[in-house]
Design a protein around this motif. Structure first.
Motif, PDB file in Angstrom:
ATOM      1  N   VAL A  61       1.005  -1.311   0.197  1.00  0.00           N
ATOM      2  CA  VAL A  61      -0.061  -0.136  -0.106  1.00  0.00           C
ATOM      3  C   VAL A  61       0.825   1.347   0.110  1.00  0.00           C
ATOM      4  N   ALA A  62       0.510   2.316  -0.868  1.00  0.00           N
ATOM      5  CA  ALA A  62       1.311   3.263  -0.955  1.00  0.00           C
ATOM      6  C   ALA A  62       1.218   4.246   0.415  1.00  0.00           C
ATOM      7  N   GLN A  63       2.416   4.727   0.955  1.00  0.00           N
ATOM      8  CA  GLN A  63       2.494   5.653   2.234  1.00  0.00           C
ATOM      9  C   GLN A  63       2.061   6.874   1.989  1.00  0.00           C
ATOM     10  N   THR A  64       1.115   7.089   1.619  1.00  0.00           N
ATOM     11  CA  THR A  64       0.170   8.596   1.353  1.00  0.00           C
ATOM     12  C   THR A  64      -0.709   8.834   2.278  1.00  0.00           C
ATOM     13  N   ASP A  65      -0.691   9.978   2.787  1.00  0.00           N
ATOM     14  CA  ASP A  65      -1.602  10.399   3.758  1.00  0.00           C
ATOM     15  C   ASP A  65      -2.955  10.653   3.298  1.00  0.00           C
ATOM     16  N   TRP A  66      -4.037  10.277   4.035  1.00  0.00           N
ATOM     17  CA  TRP A  66      -5.398  10.515   3.583  1.00  0.00           C
ATOM     18  C   TRP A  66      -5.685  11.995   3.164  1.00  0.00           C
ATOM     19  N   ASN A  67      -6.198  12.306   2.138  1.00  0.00           N
ATOM     20  CA  ASN A  67      -6.264  13.809   1.641  1.00  0.00           C
ATOM     21  C   ASN A  67      -7.782  13.833   1.141  1.00  0.00           C
ATOM     22  N   GLU A  68      -8.642  14.478   2.031  1.00  0.00           N
ATOM     23  CA  GLU A  68     -10.134  14.548   1.537  1.00  0.00           C
ATOM     24  C   GLU A  68      -9.988  15.548   0.169  1.00  0.00           C
ATOM     25  N   ALA A  69      -9.126  16.252  -0.009  1.00  0.00           N
ATOM     26  CA  ALA A  69      -9.486  17.137  -1.292  1.00  0.00           C
ATOM     27  C   ALA A  69      -9.112  16.341  -2.265  1.00  0.00           C
ATOM     28  N   ALA A  70      -8.216  15.614  -2.438  1.00  0.00           N
ATOM     29  CA  ALA A  70      -7.739  14.597  -3.354  1.00  0.00           C
ATOM     30  C   ALA A  70      -8.780  13.761  -3.774  1.00  0.00           C
ATOM     31  N   ALA A  71      -9.330  13.019  -2.701  1.00  0.00           N
ATOM     32  CA  ALA A  71     -10.718  12.308  -2.882  1.00  0.00           C
ATOM     33  C   ALA A  71     -11.777  13.087  -3.774  1.00  0.00           C
ATOM     34  N   ARG A  72     -11.902  14.292  -3.156  1.00  0.00           N
ATOM     35  CA  ARG A  72     -13.055  14.779  -3.728  1.00  0.00           C
ATOM     36  C   ARG A  72     -12.809  15.128  -5.199  1.00  0.00           C
ATOM     37  N   ALA A  73     -11.581  15.546  -5.369  1.00  0.00           N
ATOM     38  CA  ALA A  73     -11.088  16.091  -6.745  1.00  0.00           C
ATOM     39  C   ALA A  73     -11.194  14.897  -7.983  1.00  0.00           C
ATOM     40  N   GLN A  74     -10.817  13.657  -7.386  1.00  0.00           N
ATOM     41  CA  GLN A  74     -10.822  12.505  -8.127  1.00  0.00           C
ATOM     42  C   GLN A  74     -12.235  12.248  -8.617  1.00  0.00           C
ATOM     43  N   ILE A  75     -13.418  12.285  -7.595  1.00  0.00           N
ATOM     44  CA  ILE A  75     -14.881  12.115  -7.801  1.00  0.00           C
ATOM     45  C   ILE A  75     -15.165  13.027  -8.950  1.00  0.00           C
ATOM     46  N   ALA A  76     -14.875  14.295  -8.571  1.00  0.00           N
ATOM     47  CA  ALA A  76     -15.322  15.263  -9.602  1.00  0.00           C
ATOM     48  C   ALA A  76     -14.723  14.670 -10.992  1.00  0.00           C
ATOM     49  N   HIS A  77     -13.440  14.607 -11.039  1.00  0.00           N
ATOM     50  CA  HIS A  77     -12.790  14.268 -12.450  1.00  0.00           C
ATOM     51  C   HIS A  77     -13.503  13.124 -13.115  1.00  0.00           C
ATOM     52  N   ILE A  78     -13.752  11.970 -12.384  1.00  0.00           N
ATOM     53  CA  ILE A  78     -14.417  10.966 -12.985  1.00  0.00           C
ATOM     54  C   ILE A  78     -15.769  11.338 -13.395  1.00  0.00           C
TER      55      ILE A  78
END
Length: 419
Positions: free
Chosen positions: A11-28
């Motif tokens: 698993v990637a050692q990347t901190d949880w990022n709410e903004a990144a999750a929302r941006a990915q939803i919007a892009h999809i």
């Protein structure tokens, strides 16, 4: 070892990022809307169909336009997206196109929940509740009771789930009656294994007989609608189902060092050595998700051990999708968080979400497009990201279908709610 390490990655050692999750939803969502072509729907992805020219307009709920329409409407209904178009006007054409696809691929499958007419008509019924659509749905469900597949994708367990969603939406007795009729038939079709001391189903599927245990084609896939709809069964019927489920799940589990997984089949095909799979459609993630609402504590230790096994295996290399990817495995963590309240499961779900975002972005670069499907592609992963944001666990079209109805969740109603 209860998984195949070659199918997984750390698993990637990347901190949880709410903004990144929302941006990915919007892009999809935005890219999916742009890619839509009326009458042609969305381009098939090479991972879903080798002959992309022949499958330029995949249509089923599982990996085609029906699932994409459903996902867009669901994301809108839960407040995760704003759409620029109303896609319900395409449902009638979609039914005809899906029937043409089915006729070319497999006969006698119009009632199929993941591949047939049933979910398209369910969407149409959600948009406009007419007696004509209800009658078509009732006829499909009744005609599917004796389907020899006895699994979620094609068989009676799929239309058992459909009848439950329709009853939750409307409260009409006809859906409860169809639900009970289907459950009774499935009980009569159980086989007994003296070797394992448990019941199982034989699936007549794709030209051969199998004894799948998994979350799509197998025993536990049928458990999900039975557990969720137990309030529609009389006490004696549910008691025997509960005992049957606990016995089969516990007696087929394989445990090792605090981890648990299940074989693909109760009885392997002759001459084969099946791999240990760790994904929703085969393995522990599907068991956790299908059993997450099981009452009582008899399965708690096994479900927790399954969660530990999923975490130890790591994300799947196949991508971020729900059926056999990182999103589907991550949903098991969300289900355990909902069941136990232990925040470590939410943290693990979010770790898989960040890993899945990277997988989705890399796949888009590699193939030059998104994967426009629900169970196998990016729309399902977008819904997973939304549930990670909110700590909820509503697996698309398994736990929820009608998002705009207060009784939409595939769950037992409390005594204070309407039946």
């Amino acid at each position: 070892m209860l998984h195949d390490p070659t199918r997984h990655e750390p698993v990637a050692q990347t901190d949880w990022n709410e903004a990144a999750a929302r941006a990915q939803i919007a892009h999809i969502v935005a890219d999916t809307e742009v890619a839509f072509v009326p009458g042609r729907y969305w381009p098939a992805h090479p991972l879903d169909y080798d002959d992309r020219a022949a499958a330029a307009s995949l249509t089923p709920l599982y990996f085609g336009a029906c699932g994409t329409f459903w996902a867009l409407d669901y994301l809108k209904s839960i407040g995760a997206a704003q759409l620029r178009a109303d896609y319900s006007q395409h449902y009638e054409t979609l039914i005809a196109d899906n029937r043409a696809w089915l006729d070319a691929e497999v006969s006698d499958a119009r009632a199929s929940y993941l591949m047939g007419d049933t979910p398209i008509l369910m969407m149409a019924y959600g948009a406009q509740r007419t007696d004509a659509i209800a009658q078509q749905l009732a006829s499909l469900i009744a005609a599917n009771v004796d389907h020899p597949a006895r699994e979620l994708m094609w068989g009676a367990p799929g239309t058992l789930l459909a009848s439950l969603f329709l009853h939750r939406l409307t409260g009409h007795a006809r859906w409860a009656e169809l639900y009970r009729m289907t459950a009774d038939k499935l009980w009569s079709q159980l086989s007994w294994s003296p070797d394992h001391g448990c019941h199982y189903w034989v699936q007549d599927l794709y030209g051969r007989q199998s004894t799948y245990l998994d979350g799509v084609h197998g025993f536990v896939a049928t458990c999900a609608p039975l557990i969720a709809g137990r309030d529609l069964l009389d006490a004696a019927s549910w008691q025997r189902w509960q005992q049957c489920i606990v016995e089969t799940v516990t007696r087929t589990a394989v445990t090792e060092a605090g981890h648990a997984n299940w074989p693909v089949r109760l009885y392997p095909l002759e001459g084969s050595t099946p791999p240990w799979l760790m994904q929703f459609c085969h393995g522990a993630p599907g068991f956790v998700l299908c059993l997450a609402q099981m009452p009582g504590s008899a399965l708690d230790a096994l479900l927790s051990a399954a969660g530990e096994a999923i975490w130890a295996a790591g994300p799947l290399k196949k991508g971020s999708n729900l059926c056999h990817g990182t999103g589907g495995n991550g949903y098991a963590f969300l289900a355990l968080y909902q069941r136990t309240g232990d925040v470590k499961w939410l943290e693990r779900a979010r770790a898989f979400a960040m890993h899945g975002i990277a997988q989705t972005q890399e796949a888009e670069r590699r193939y030059g497009q998104l994967r426009y499907s629900l169970w196998t592609g990016d729309l399902g992963f977008a819904i997973y990201l939304w549930d990670c944001l909110h700590g909820t666990a509503r697996f698309p079209t398994l736990d929820v279908f009608y998002a705009n109805d207060e009784r939409c969740e595939n769950r037992v109603l409390s005594s204070t709610e309407s039946a």
